[in-house]
Motif scaffolding. Structure first.
Motif, PDB file in Angstrom:
ATOM      1  N   THR B 126     -37.663   0.867  24.772  1.00  0.00           N
ATOM      2  CA  THR B 126     -36.920   0.052  23.814  1.00  0.00           C
ATOM      3  C   THR B 126     -37.425   0.373  22.411  1.00  0.00           C
ATOM      4  O   THR B 126     -38.297   1.230  22.237  1.00  0.00           O
ATOM      5  N   PHE B 127     -36.857  -0.292  21.432  1.00  0.00           N
ATOM      6  CA  PHE B 127     -37.049   0.095  20.038  1.00  0.00           C
ATOM      7  C   PHE B 127     -37.598  -1.063  19.224  1.00  0.00           C
ATOM      8  O   PHE B 127     -37.058  -2.171  19.279  1.00  0.00           O
ATOM      9  N   ALA B 128     -38.638  -0.796  18.472  1.00  0.00           N
ATOM     10  CA  ALA B 128     -39.087  -1.791  17.497  1.00  0.00           C
ATOM     11  C   ALA B 128     -38.088  -1.817  16.348  1.00  0.00           C
ATOM     12  O   ALA B 128     -37.554  -0.772  15.997  1.00  0.00           O
ATOM     13  N   ILE B 147     -42.356   1.366  23.715  1.00  0.00           N
ATOM     14  CA  ILE B 147     -41.749   0.976  22.438  1.00  0.00           C
ATOM     15  C   ILE B 147     -41.641   2.181  21.507  1.00  0.00           C
ATOM     16  O   ILE B 147     -42.653   2.820  21.189  1.00  0.00           O
ATOM     17  N   VAL B 148     -40.441   2.462  21.057  1.00  0.00           N
ATOM     18  CA  VAL B 148     -40.242   3.488  20.032  1.00  0.00           C
ATOM     19  C   VAL B 148     -40.401   2.820  18.659  1.00  0.00           C
ATOM     20  O   VAL B 148     -39.776   1.776  18.421  1.00  0.00           O
ATOM     21  N   PRO B 149     -41.231   3.401  17.789  1.00  0.00           N
ATOM     22  CA  PRO B 149     -41.453   2.774  16.479  1.00  0.00           C
ATOM     23  C   PRO B 149     -40.139   2.617  15.703  1.00  0.00           C
ATOM     24  O   PRO B 149     -39.193   3.379  15.887  1.00  0.00           O
ATOM     25  N   ALA B 150     -40.129   1.621  14.829  1.00  0.00           N
ATOM     26  CA  ALA B 150     -38.919   1.315  14.069  1.00  0.00           C
ATOM     27  C   ALA B 150     -38.646   2.357  12.991  1.00  0.00           C
ATOM     28  O   ALA B 150     -39.574   2.924  12.415  1.00  0.00           O
ATOM     29  N   ASP B 151     -37.395   2.584  12.752  1.00  0.00           N
ATOM     30  CA  ASP B 151     -36.969   3.236  11.518  1.00  0.00           C
ATOM     31  C   ASP B 151     -36.782   2.111  10.507  1.00  0.00           C
ATOM     32  O   ASP B 151     -35.745   1.454  10.466  1.00  0.00           O
ATOM     33  N   THR B 152     -37.811   1.861   9.715  1.00  0.00           N
ATOM     34  CA  THR B 152     -37.793   0.653   8.880  1.00  0.00           C
ATOM     35  C   THR B 152     -36.877   0.795   7.658  1.00  0.00           C
ATOM     36  O   THR B 152     -36.711  -0.139   6.896  1.00  0.00           O
ATOM     37  N   ARG B 153     -36.302   1.980   7.482  1.00  0.00           N
ATOM     38  CA  ARG B 153     -35.385   2.179   6.365  1.00  0.00           C
ATOM     39  C   ARG B 153     -34.012   1.563   6.682  1.00  0.00           C
ATOM     40  O   ARG B 153     -33.422   0.884   5.862  1.00  0.00           O
ATOM     41  N   ASP B 158     -34.633   5.924  15.355  1.00  0.00           N
ATOM     42  CA  ASP B 158     -35.319   7.165  14.973  1.00  0.00           C
ATOM     43  C   ASP B 158     -35.215   8.114  16.170  1.00  0.00           C
ATOM     44  O   ASP B 158     -35.970   7.998  17.137  1.00  0.00           O
ATOM     45  N   MET B 159     -34.259   9.035  16.116  1.00  0.00           N
ATOM     46  CA  MET B 159     -33.953   9.865  17.292  1.00  0.00           C
ATOM     47  C   MET B 159     -35.103  10.803  17.657  1.00  0.00           C
ATOM     48  O   MET B 159     -35.314  11.086  18.829  1.00  0.00           O
ATOM     49  N   ASP B 160     -35.853  11.255  16.661  1.00  0.00           N
ATOM     50  CA  ASP B 160     -36.996  12.121  16.971  1.00  0.00           C
ATOM     51  C   ASP B 160     -38.062  11.348  17.733  1.00  0.00           C
ATOM     52  O   ASP B 160     -38.624  11.830  18.721  1.00  0.00           O
ATOM     53  N   SER B 361     -45.267  -9.538  15.957  1.00  0.00           N
ATOM     54  CA  SER B 361     -45.057  -9.627  17.403  1.00  0.00           C
ATOM     55  C   SER B 361     -43.696  -9.055  17.814  1.00  0.00           C
ATOM     56  O   SER B 361     -43.425  -8.868  18.985  1.00  0.00           O
ATOM     57  N   PHE B 362     -42.850  -8.762  16.836  1.00  0.00           N
ATOM     58  CA  PHE B 362     -41.596  -8.060  17.119  1.00  0.00           C
ATOM     59  C   PHE B 362     -41.767  -6.540  16.991  1.00  0.00           C
ATOM     60  O   PHE B 362     -40.790  -5.814  17.082  1.00  0.00           O
ATOM     61  N   GLY B 363     -42.979  -6.144  16.708  1.00  0.00           N
ATOM     62  CA  GLY B 363     -43.211  -4.706  16.572  1.00  0.00           C
ATOM     63  C   GLY B 363     -42.901  -4.179  15.179  1.00  0.00           C
ATOM     64  O   GLY B 363     -42.664  -2.983  15.018  1.00  0.00           O
ATOM     65  N   ALA B 364     -42.886  -5.073  14.180  1.00  0.00           N
ATOM     66  CA  ALA B 364     -42.611  -4.635  12.810  1.00  0.00           C
ATOM     67  C   ALA B 364     -43.616  -5.270  11.860  1.00  0.00           C
ATOM     68  O   ALA B 364     -43.269  -6.121  11.036  1.00  0.00           O
ATOM     69  N   PRO B 365     -44.898  -4.867  11.945  1.00  0.00           N
ATOM     70  CA  PRO B 365     -45.910  -5.446  11.074  1.00  0.00           C
ATOM     71  C   PRO B 365     -45.564  -5.169   9.621  1.00  0.00           C
ATOM     72  O   PRO B 365     -45.025  -4.122   9.291  1.00  0.00           O
TER      73      PRO B 365
END
Lengths: 394, 394
Positions: B126-128, B147-153, B158-160, B361-365
């Motif tokens: 899943t995705f942050a 967990i795939v890190p978020a694309d915070t933009r 983030d496909m890569d 805790s949602f994976g987006a510090p």
């Protein structure tokens, strides 16, 4: 990839389900009123009007955002308090709201109770005859279900056999009284002996052994009796209840776990159940149904038809020479078949449009179950078929 | 013995829960109307009258034994058919009743979907940022959540990073669009790229990789858009839905899994879900709620307040200098905090009676979530507190 584990379960269709489908198909041919379908344990009487009235009042008078809002995963606080108060009045217990955990029926209750008091590999003892879903309900928690053979004379507990079943790994004993499928109700003597034996085993093994008491038939009791309340006899008891039968609302999925206040860790078991919910997709039972049942605590559907039907069938079965224990409650009766192979026996009965369920899958080979949650008229009309079946074949 | 596993979970109280309890306690002091509580994602608008009318009609006109009877574990056949017809009209799909599985909300849906397409030890990506309950929902099935890190933009994918997350053990990808907590909605481009990447990985590893699409916010979409339907983009899709948000009935626990008819084994997945239910205490969602939602398919509560609130907050946050992605839907917004430590940031906000949730805790510090499912009047009144908070501290 598809789970091979669950895919493999698709082949094992339950005998009850097969017979029920046969009854439906046969009903399409000759009219369902002419099929004496004793297969399924579905309540046949209407919900009490008080429940319907409570539902309509909630829908028309309450703030809808509040009414349909999330409940806490343990249940709506006022609902839990109302249950504690009711159970205390009725059974002279000391429950507080914190000891209640509202569930989606008895299946939900057992799913939580077993997980709360077992670790993977622990053993849960139950007694033949038993509700076959226990195999899934317990086995899928990671615990192991151990079956104590039936005392087929009385369908109380064979204490010697139970004693032999305990081990270091025993974490819980699962009972169901009044019992599906036998209709037997555990006596005070049985529960007293069970409690003494379990207490001794707790001492022997040095850890708690919980009694999980599955009581959906608690209100369907015959001969003016009341069902002894197992939590009275044993401190470490988790009472699992469902309103499916008492209120005749099996589809609405509402029940509870009540943790005996005298149980070890009584103050945290309900909170733990809230944690268990997170892993099994439970969350909370439907809010409006929680609220409605809490407004009609103590009410039941008119359950008298079940006793009427039981007496008709019991007397006829006796007259026809069946060996049968008189049910203390439920809407089941479980006579011994007239030949050793109860599957063959039930197959022959189908020719008379009598749908009987061999009790092999309940752990009582040689017996069969009749679920008499049906109109009394139909029970009476079935007697002729029953007589012809017996006369022609035995 | 008490399960040490579940007992150990009692210590980890969720941040959201703590903040919500703080807000309630603070409300008792100064009046809850003065606490700008953006903590909990609870719908704040009433259920549509059509649902209430359907419930009352069912209660007053239908045979109560049938109305409140058990449904099949897959759901009431007519309800499943009505859902298939509705989804086909709306999304141009080819569902039949056999592809639907009715559940107790999205939690129930995900509990079944994950078990249906994973074996223990398999990986679910899943995705942050993500709904923190996914850790339990997935982890307690025996599968492993990656967990795939978020694309915070943009909070698209983030496909890569996703490509790097796949392995031989990947059985499923779990998405949630429109997204809790970011409010982002996956674009057609995102879903097209996701499908292409997943198809390639299916080929590479030689087994199916299912897309589990959790869509409780599907109906809460802004700017006149509609949410692209992920099953359109990828055959092996299990759509998980809940009526909690669209009908504003989170407590009534009703939703479904819809199996894409073009998925591998599409004809058996819903039946398998029925088997899964047996092990987790699910059985069937409440009958009357199944019937009621099937009578109001396509109706929603008046969801417009969420867009109104979003615009007010989004504009104010921009004006105050926050870095924030404009939500495409939901009732959440997730700006970057004004200091690196978003927990410290949210703690300072409490002094202004602003209840903000750190997104760690949602994976987006470094981010924080505001759930604006509240009255617009209260949102407007909160702006002054928000301005003072920023002015005084940053």
């Amino acid at each position: 990839m598809i789970s091979e584990d669950y895919r493999s379960m698709l082949n094992g269709k339950s005998v009850i389900r097969q017979l029920s489908e046969y009854a439906t198909a046969r009903g399409a041919e000759i009219g369902y009123e002419n099929v004496f379908d004793y297969s399924l344990g579905n309540p046949s009487v209407p919900v009490p009007e008080s429940f319907t009235d409570a539902m309509i009042r909630l829908l028309t008078e309450e703030d809808p955002v509040k009414l349909h809002g999330y409940s806490q995963s343990q249940g709506i606080p006022a609902v839990r308090q109302a249950h504690a108060d009711y159970l205390n009045r009725r059974f002279d217990m000391g429950y507080e709201a914190e000891h209640l955990f509202m569930t989606t029926g008895a299946a939900g209750a057992i799913a939580h109770a077993v997980r709360a008091v077992t670790a993977p590999g622990d053993e849960v003892i139950t007694f033949a005859p038993f509700f076959p879903e226990y195999i899934q309900y317990v086995g899928r928690t990671g615990a192991v279900l151990k079956i104590v053979p039936a005392d087929t004379r009385t369908f109380q507990i064979d204490m010697d056999a139970l004693r032999d079943a305990f081990s270091e790994k025993t974490s819980a004993v699962l009972i169901n009284s009044p019992n599906n499928p036998s209709g037997a109700m555990y006596t005070e003597e049985t529960l007293t002996a069970l409690a003494a034996l379990m207490s001794g085993m707790q001492d022997r093994y040095g850890h708690e052994i919980f009694l999980i008491s599955d009581e959906p038939y608690r209100e369907i009791v015959f001969d003016g009796q009341t069902a002894p309340y197992p939590a009275h006899f044993y401190d470490n008891t988790l009472t699992c209840y469902s309103y499916s039968k008492s209120l005749s609302i099996p589809g609405e999925r509402i029940g509870y776990v009540a943790v005996n206040p005298r149980a070890k860790d009584a103050d945290i078991i309900s909170v733990m159940c809230g944690q268990i919910s997170r892993g099994i997709g439970h969350n909370c039972p439907p809010s409006i149904i929680q609220l409605a049942v809490s407004e009609v605590l103590g009410d039941t559907a008119d359950l008298s038809v079940y006793e009427t039907n039981m007496n008709i069938l019991y007397n006829e079965l006796l007259a026809l020479g069946f060996e049968v224990t008189r049910p203390g409650g439920t809407f089941y009766i479980m006579p011994r078949a007239l030949e050793t192979d109860s599957i063959a026996f039930c197959n022959k009965a189908k020719k008379y449009d009598l749908i009987l369920v061999p009790a092999d899958s309940f752990g009582a080979p040689g017996f069969f179950r009749m679920a008499y949650c049906t109109d009394t008229d139909k029970v009476e009309r079935s007697l002729d078929a029953l007589r012809r079946f017996v006369r022609d074949n035995y």
